[in-house]
Design a protein around this motif. Sequence first.
Motif, PDB file in Angstrom:
ATOM      1  N   LYS A 127      -3.244  11.341  -4.373  1.00 54.95           N
ATOM      2  CA  LYS A 127      -2.226  11.097  -3.277  1.00 54.95           C
ATOM      3  C   LYS A 127      -3.141  10.320  -1.975  1.00 54.95           C
ATOM      4  CE  LYS A 127       0.861  13.982  -4.354  1.00 54.95           C
ATOM      5  NZ  LYS A 127       2.087  13.676  -4.702  1.00 54.95           N
ATOM      6  N   GLY A 128      -1.985   9.391  -1.658  1.00 55.84           N
ATOM      7  CA  GLY A 128      -2.531   8.514  -0.432  1.00 55.84           C
ATOM      8  C   GLY A 128      -1.973   7.200  -0.666  1.00 55.84           C
ATOM      9  N   ALA A 129      -1.952   6.611   0.709  1.00 51.77           N
ATOM     10  CA  ALA A 129      -1.148   5.174   0.759  1.00 51.77           C
ATOM     11  C   ALA A 129      -2.168   4.295   1.207  1.00 51.77           C
ATOM     12  CB  ALA A 129      -0.322   5.535   2.084  1.00 51.77           C
ATOM     13  N   PRO A 130      -2.104   2.952   0.708  1.00 52.74           N
ATOM     14  CA  PRO A 130      -2.895   2.031   1.116  1.00 52.74           C
ATOM     15  C   PRO A 130      -2.836   1.528   2.311  1.00 52.74           C
ATOM     16  CG  PRO A 130      -0.901   1.190  -0.152  1.00 52.74           C
ATOM     17  CD  PRO A 130      -0.728   2.580  -0.112  1.00 52.74           C
ATOM     18  N   GLY A 131      -3.810   0.937   2.775  1.00 55.34           N
ATOM     19  CA  GLY A 131      -3.978   0.078   4.378  1.00 55.34           C
ATOM     20  C   GLY A 131      -3.235  -1.255   3.927  1.00 55.34           C
ATOM     21  N   PRO A 132      -3.420  -2.022   5.020  1.00 61.95           N
ATOM     22  CA  PRO A 132      -2.747  -3.461   4.874  1.00 61.95           C
ATOM     23  C   PRO A 132      -3.149  -4.260   3.769  1.00 61.95           C
ATOM     24  CG  PRO A 132      -3.458  -3.059   7.060  1.00 61.95           C
ATOM     25  CD  PRO A 132      -3.962  -1.768   6.246  1.00 61.95           C
ATOM     26  N   VAL A 133      -2.201  -4.633   3.124  1.00 66.83           N
ATOM     27  CA  VAL A 133      -2.706  -5.779   1.992  1.00 66.83           C
ATOM     28  C   VAL A 133      -1.965  -7.133   2.128  1.00 66.83           C
ATOM     29  CG1 VAL A 133      -2.630  -3.793   0.317  1.00 66.83           C
ATOM     30  CG2 VAL A 133      -0.469  -4.932   0.619  1.00 66.83           C
ATOM     31  N   GLN A 134      -2.570  -7.878   1.471  1.00 69.30           N
ATOM     32  CA  GLN A 134      -2.236  -9.523   1.654  1.00 69.30           C
ATOM     33  C   GLN A 134      -0.947  -9.629   0.643  1.00 69.30           C
ATOM     34  OE1 GLN A 134      -5.662 -11.641   0.508  1.00 69.30           O
ATOM     35  NE2 GLN A 134      -7.117 -10.809   2.110  1.00 69.30           N
ATOM     36  N   LYS A 135      -0.896  -8.992  -0.331  1.00 68.83           N
ATOM     37  CA  LYS A 135       0.174  -9.424  -1.421  1.00 68.83           C
ATOM     38  C   LYS A 135       0.501  -8.173  -2.050  1.00 68.83           C
ATOM     39  CE  LYS A 135       1.260 -12.777  -5.069  1.00 68.83           C
ATOM     40  NZ  LYS A 135       0.481 -13.620  -6.044  1.00 68.83           N
ATOM     41  N   ARG A 136       1.792  -8.084  -2.379  1.00 67.98           N
ATOM     42  CA  ARG A 136       2.637  -7.046  -3.366  1.00 67.98           C
ATOM     43  C   ARG A 136       2.903  -7.651  -4.538  1.00 67.98           C
ATOM     44  NH1 ARG A 136       2.919  -2.426  -0.218  1.00 67.98           N
ATOM     45  NH2 ARG A 136       2.441  -2.482   2.051  1.00 67.98           N
ATOM     46  N   VAL A 137       2.570  -7.066  -5.473  1.00 67.64           N
ATOM     47  CA  VAL A 137       3.097  -7.375  -6.985  1.00 67.64           C
ATOM     48  C   VAL A 137       3.955  -6.140  -7.418  1.00 67.64           C
ATOM     49  CG1 VAL A 137       2.539  -8.193  -9.353  1.00 67.64           C
ATOM     50  CG2 VAL A 137       1.316  -8.931  -7.408  1.00 67.64           C
ATOM     51  N   VAL A 138       5.188  -6.589  -7.827  1.00 65.07           N
ATOM     52  CA  VAL A 138       6.162  -5.413  -8.282  1.00 65.07           C
ATOM     53  C   VAL A 138       5.942  -5.359  -9.726  1.00 65.07           C
ATOM     54  CG1 VAL A 138       8.616  -4.609  -8.454  1.00 65.07           C
ATOM     55  CG2 VAL A 138       7.620  -5.914  -6.397  1.00 65.07           C
ATOM     56  N   LEU A 139       5.542  -3.937 -10.194  1.00 66.66           N
ATOM     57  CA  LEU A 139       5.530  -3.517 -11.652  1.00 66.66           C
ATOM     58  C   LEU A 139       7.038  -2.857 -11.935  1.00 66.66           C
ATOM     59  CD1 LEU A 139       1.997  -2.272 -11.934  1.00 66.66           C
ATOM     60  CD2 LEU A 139       2.648  -4.450 -12.452  1.00 66.66           C
ATOM     61  N   LYS A 140       7.527  -3.523 -12.921  1.00 68.94           N
ATOM     62  CA  LYS A 140       8.866  -2.953 -13.442  1.00 68.94           C
ATOM     63  C   LYS A 140       9.084  -1.593 -14.307  1.00 68.94           C
ATOM     64  CE  LYS A 140      10.905  -7.669 -13.528  1.00 68.94           C
ATOM     65  NZ  LYS A 140      11.846  -8.619 -14.259  1.00 68.94           N
ATOM     66  N   THR A 141       7.868  -1.363 -14.910  1.00 71.86           N
ATOM     67  CA  THR A 141       7.962  -0.237 -15.721  1.00 71.86           C
ATOM     68  C   THR A 141       6.773   0.500 -15.667  1.00 71.86           C
ATOM     69  OG1 THR A 141       7.119  -1.482 -17.791  1.00 71.86           O
ATOM     70  CG2 THR A 141       9.349  -1.369 -17.499  1.00 71.86           C
ATOM     71  N   PRO A 142       6.934   1.867 -16.049  1.00 66.72           N
ATOM     72  CA  PRO A 142       5.496   2.543 -16.168  1.00 66.72           C
ATOM     73  C   PRO A 142       4.432   1.966 -17.098  1.00 66.72           C
ATOM     74  CG  PRO A 142       7.290   3.866 -16.308  1.00 66.72           C
ATOM     75  CD  PRO A 142       7.928   2.690 -16.317  1.00 66.72           C
ATOM     76  N   LYS A 143       4.907   1.421 -17.957  1.00 67.54           N
ATOM     77  CA  LYS A 143       3.953   0.818 -19.012  1.00 67.54           C
ATOM     78  C   LYS A 143       3.312  -0.408 -18.489  1.00 67.54           C
ATOM     79  CE  LYS A 143       2.355   0.033 -23.141  1.00 67.54           C
ATOM     80  NZ  LYS A 143       1.420   1.001 -23.687  1.00 67.54           N
ATOM     81  N   ASP A 144       3.945  -1.214 -17.648  1.00 59.65           N
ATOM     82  CA  ASP A 144       3.202  -2.295 -16.732  1.00 59.65           C
ATOM     83  C   ASP A 144       2.368  -1.682 -15.786  1.00 59.65           C
ATOM     84  OD1 ASP A 144       5.016  -3.879 -18.101  1.00 59.65           O
ATOM     85  OD2 ASP A 144       6.335  -4.148 -16.376  1.00 59.65           O
ATOM     86  N   LEU A 145       2.470  -0.420 -15.365  1.00 59.06           N
ATOM     87  CA  LEU A 145       1.513   0.190 -14.672  1.00 59.06           C
ATOM     88  C   LEU A 145       0.504   0.668 -15.446  1.00 59.06           C
ATOM     89  CD1 LEU A 145       0.944   1.319 -11.496  1.00 59.06           C
ATOM     90  CD2 LEU A 145       2.108   3.561 -12.310  1.00 59.06           C
ATOM     91  N   GLU A 146       0.537   1.190 -16.515  1.00 62.85           N
ATOM     92  CA  GLU A 146      -0.520   1.808 -17.390  1.00 62.85           C
ATOM     93  C   GLU A 146      -1.394   0.446 -17.982  1.00 62.85           C
ATOM     94  OE1 GLU A 146      -0.610   3.459 -21.694  1.00 62.85           O
ATOM     95  OE2 GLU A 146       0.891   4.039 -20.666  1.00 62.85           O
ATOM     96  N   THR A 147      -0.752  -0.726 -18.000  1.00 61.83           N
ATOM     97  CA  THR A 147      -1.271  -1.766 -18.558  1.00 61.83           C
ATOM     98  C   THR A 147      -2.299  -2.225 -17.491  1.00 61.83           C
ATOM     99  OG1 THR A 147       0.328  -2.512 -20.048  1.00 61.83           O
ATOM    100  CG2 THR A 147      -1.427  -4.183 -19.679  1.00 61.83           C
ATOM    101  N   THR A 148      -1.799  -2.377 -16.326  1.00 60.23           N
ATOM    102  CA  THR A 148      -2.560  -2.747 -14.995  1.00 60.23           C
ATOM    103  C   THR A 148      -3.776  -1.933 -14.773  1.00 60.23           C
ATOM    104  OG1 THR A 148      -0.549  -3.796 -13.972  1.00 60.23           O
ATOM    105  CG2 THR A 148      -2.616  -3.322 -12.722  1.00 60.23           C
ATOM    106  N   PHE A 149      -3.540  -0.635 -14.966  1.00 55.60           N
ATOM    107  CA  PHE A 149      -4.705   0.314 -14.642  1.00 55.60           C
ATOM    108  C   PHE A 149      -5.724  -0.160 -15.739  1.00 55.60           C
ATOM    109  CE2 PHE A 149      -6.640   4.237 -15.995  1.00 55.60           C
ATOM    110  CZ  PHE A 149      -7.449   4.516 -14.890  1.00 55.60           C
ATOM    111  N   GLU A 150      -5.518  -0.320 -16.978  1.00 52.43           N
ATOM    112  CA  GLU A 150      -6.379  -0.490 -17.885  1.00 52.43           C
ATOM    113  C   GLU A 150      -7.184  -1.729 -17.488  1.00 52.43           C
ATOM    114  OE1 GLU A 150      -4.593  -0.625 -21.428  1.00 52.43           O
ATOM    115  OE2 GLU A 150      -4.093   1.722 -21.633  1.00 52.43           O
TER     116      GLU A 150
END
Length: 340
Positions: free
Chosen positions: A277-300
């Motif tokens: 749980k938690g929200a990020p602070g200020p970021v320079q850029k946001r990249v949108v991931l379309k699917t949970p699989k994309d999130l899983e791949t990015t985490f790996e």
Amino acid sequence: MKKEDVSRFIRRKEVLGVFLILFLVFGFYSVKLMSASPYVVNTQRLGTFREEGQLKHAAYLKPNELYGYMVFRDEYPISLVDRFLLMYTYRSDPPLSSGTYEVTGKVIYYVNKGSDEVIMWEETLFDEKGKLQNGGFTVEYTLDMGKLDEMNANVAEELGIRRLNRRVIITTTVEGTGEVGGKTINENFDQEVELVRDGGAGLYYFTDTTKTAKRTLTKTTREEVSANVLGVESDLDTAKVVTTLLALLMLVPLLGYVYTARPPKDELAKIRPYIVKGAPGPVQKRVVLKTPKDLETTFELVDKPILHYIDGEDEVFAIIDDGISYEYRKPLPQEGDEAN
């Protein structure tokens, strides 16, 4: 009533309980009726028909001091018999209303060929025909054994066969029509009696002098079966269809509840332990991931914790790396639904 209200009403436990009870009731009736026969077969006894043919016989004897002039026996000494008195009687009960009969006497001359018999000549002794009277008849005939011996000698001489055997056969055939218990019957009766000359024992005797036939007449009816389901009576076929359809209809809400009550598939199950749980602070850029699989791949690839927070009407899962937020967003679940 709105569709959502109907859905919530059907999913109430007491309502589902009613559907379950109705499903069991109609299912029970459906199974029970499927195994039932649509007809009941009734057999009614109409009555009994009996018929009998009998040959009575007596022998006129040659002069002797033992038996006298005439004798009634089962076996007769060949040397003493002059002629036979034959009386054949046929009767039926209940009497056949109409019919015909034929009584035929034949003498058959034959020789033995090994275990087989070869018939050399046949001759008719008598042939009586007529109509039944009160369902029966009686005929009489005198069989002269002296004449029969003469015929035997003549045939043997003509054939040139000294060891010629003979057999006397009396055949009866009856055809008639009658009625038993209101049912018309057509009867065919036949009987065969043989006069046997047993030279070894020195005796004459008759075989199968009595024949009796008896049968019971019945009437079979089929009655259509009706079925009573919860006080409603109908024919069996209709009841089978209705109870089966009602059972299936009661099953639909139950299957729907089982299907919808299943917990939804967790699309983030593999990476759930790494979500915090938690929200990020200020970021320079946001990249949108379309699917949970994309999130899983990015985490790996990045191998950093996944932040989970709410942003307006979205549920956000974000991975922060070098000022870049890789985000997978999904709408918040509506009221009554479960969130992952």
